[in-house]
Design an enzyme around this catalytic site. Structure first.
Site, PDB file in Angstrom:
ATOM      1  N   HIS A 158     -29.203  -0.927 -24.346  1.00 17.15           N
ATOM      2  CA  HIS A 158     -28.772   0.105 -25.444  1.00 17.15           C
ATOM      3  C   HIS A 158     -29.430   1.407 -25.148  1.00 17.15           C
ATOM      4  CE1 HIS A 158     -27.662  -3.115 -28.543  1.00 17.15           C
ATOM      5  NE2 HIS A 158     -26.878  -3.189 -27.485  1.00 17.15           N
ATOM      6  N   ASP A 193     -21.395  -2.446 -23.072  1.00 15.15           N
ATOM      7  CA  ASP A 193     -21.506  -1.295 -22.902  1.00 15.15           C
ATOM      8  C   ASP A 193     -20.481  -0.234 -23.608  1.00 15.15           C
ATOM      9  OD1 ASP A 193     -23.508  -1.793 -20.783  1.00 15.15           O
ATOM     10  OD2 ASP A 193     -21.666  -2.420 -19.706  1.00 15.15           O
TER      11      ASP A 193
END
Length: 457
Positions: free
Chosen positions: A69, A41
């Site tokens: 993503h 992340d």
């Protein structure tokens, strides 16, 4: 024939250079790699999106649809889990390598969801190429993942916090040599069906409560086989020709991150694949000398989803502020991310394994409201400094972090577009990280959009 004019017998007239050993080595294109340097992340998608604009091929080399993503283009937010996020470049081929595990319903569902959002995925089926050696995730792998998590919770009082996408079970099937690959699916379907039934039977014996509709699954898989067949290629030959043919920009988009690597991460709270640089070679079928720049993506603070050691975690107002300002929720699971200060011990360790040539520092703007910022610089155990990042989780849970305190800047940086425009203390924070890690910072992220990435060189 001279080296300048190419050598006979080499693909596309590739150049042969003599090495010290007298052997011939091919010189060709190199891949540029983008990897997460923390627990995932970090903002890899945005860096990939930036580089993918000039790419000819964008590759995924490991993981499955457990990754997440987010890319914002023309104010449209696209979410990717299995597809390389570079697929929104209409001029690039998106390549899914042999190290990736593919859940076919998830693949098509992801593409269709993103198609509804904007123009980015129009014609995606013609731009996607899948290695014939990639393993397939079946619905029963995902169901088994959920059962395993439940068993861990009941037996040990805690689970691994997996995404329940079947990633662990399918990599287990792969290691046990009972898995099925894309080449099996698009070849003789009756042979595929027999092997599928055998694998389903094995899972049923391991997990008696597992419900598997074998005929229903096979019917769906036959439909997917027809749709996916034009996309399946021999990935080794495909990339070999791309690397040794005319000049091409080849980009590799890492999923997950260094500290989630099956070998080097905070085991057992990791993913089931190698998400460090070694996974690029094994997950695509390319040699180490074909790897060029390796960019590490680092958040300006640290986050982690799920359980596991997290030395710089802040279970306080600071952690809550980072969580709120940074909108720290997992793209795949929607779970809250745990938040803490930047950890340089962890980053030095990630650099040892990956050899980053430069870094992207993401989400610097989240720190805009702080009057002072702490950075973890070393670990102590029982009052003694330790020179390394511990492998043992019990040890890592016990470390005391030594912090360096830097002044904040209390200034909004969201509209800053050059390094010179940043507040003085923000510049000092960036330079401090560079100096401590010995790695240049190439990009700084100060917002969600593509335009909010400041390039330094």
């Amino acid at each position: 024939m001279s080296a300048e004019n190419g050598s006979p017998g080499l693909p596309n007239g590739g150049v042969c250079c003599a090495t010290d050993s007298g052997r011939c080595s091919l010189v060709g294109n190199k891949v540029t790699v983008v990897l997460g340097a923390q627990w995932g992340d970090e903002g890899k998608g945005k860096v990939v999106d930036l580089l993918a604009q000039d790419a000819d091929i964008v590759c995924r080399c490991q993981g499955g649809n457990n990754a997440g993503h987010t890319v914002v283009v023309d104010s449209v937010e696209y979410d990717f889990h299995l597809l390389p996020s570079g697929i929104i470049n209409q001029n690039a081929i998106a390549f899914i390598g042999n190290g990736v595990v593919i859940h076919l319903p998830g693949l098509f569902e992801e593409a269709e969801k993103n198609l509804k959002k904007g123009q980015g995925l129009v014609g995606w089926e013609k731009r996607l190429c899948i290695s014939d050696r990639a393993h397939i995730v079946f619905d029963f792998h995902q169901a088994a993942d959920g059962i395993q998590e439940q068993q861990r919770q009941e037996q040990a009082g805690k689970n691994l916090g997996t995404t329940k996408k079947g990633i662990g079970p399918v990599y287990s099937s792969k290691a046990a040599r009972s898995g099925l690959r894309m080449c099996d699916l698009v070849s003789d379907f009756s042979e595929f069906s027999q092997r599928f039934k055998l694998l389903a039977k094995q899972y049923k014996s391991m997990y008696p409560s597992l419900e598997i509709d074998i005929d229903g699954e096979l019917k769906k898989l036959q439909d997917y086989a027809d749709r996916v067949k034009p996309m399946v290629k021999d990935g080794v030959y495909y990339l070999y020709e791309a690397l040794h043919g005319p000049p091409k920009n080849i980009l590799v988009e890492g999923a997950n991150a260094a500290l989630l690597d099956i070998d080097f991460g905070t085991y057992p709270f990791v993913t089931s694949s190698n998400c460090t640089v070694g996974g690029v070679c094994t997950g695509l079928g390319i040699p180490p000398q074909s790897v060029g720049d390796v960019y590490g993506v680092v958040k300006a603070y640290t986050t982690r989803v799920g359980i596991g050691a997290f030395p710089t975690e802040q279970n306080n107002d600071t952690g809550e502020m980072l969580q709120t300002r940074g909108h720290e929720y997992g793209v795949t699971t929607g779970r809250k991310r745990r938040c803490g200060w930047l950890d340089l011990v962890l980053l030095r360790y990630a650099h040892m394994i990956n050899g980053f040539t430069a870094l992207a520092l993401a989400k610097l703007d989240i720190l805009d409201v702080l009057s002072e910022i702490k950075v973890g610089v070393s670990y102590k155990i029982d009052g003694k400094k330790i020179p390394h990042f511990p492998a043992n989780q019990e040890v890592l849970n016990r470390v005391e972090v030594e912090y360096e305190t830097l002044p904040g800047w209390n200034t909004d940086t969201c509209n800053v577009r050059t390094f010179e425009e940043l507040p003085e203390n923000a510049k000092k924070y960036v330079r401090y990280i560079e100096l401590e890690l010995g790695i240049p910072i190439k990009w700084i992220g100060v917002g969600k959009s593509r335009e909010s990435m400041i390039q330094l060189f």
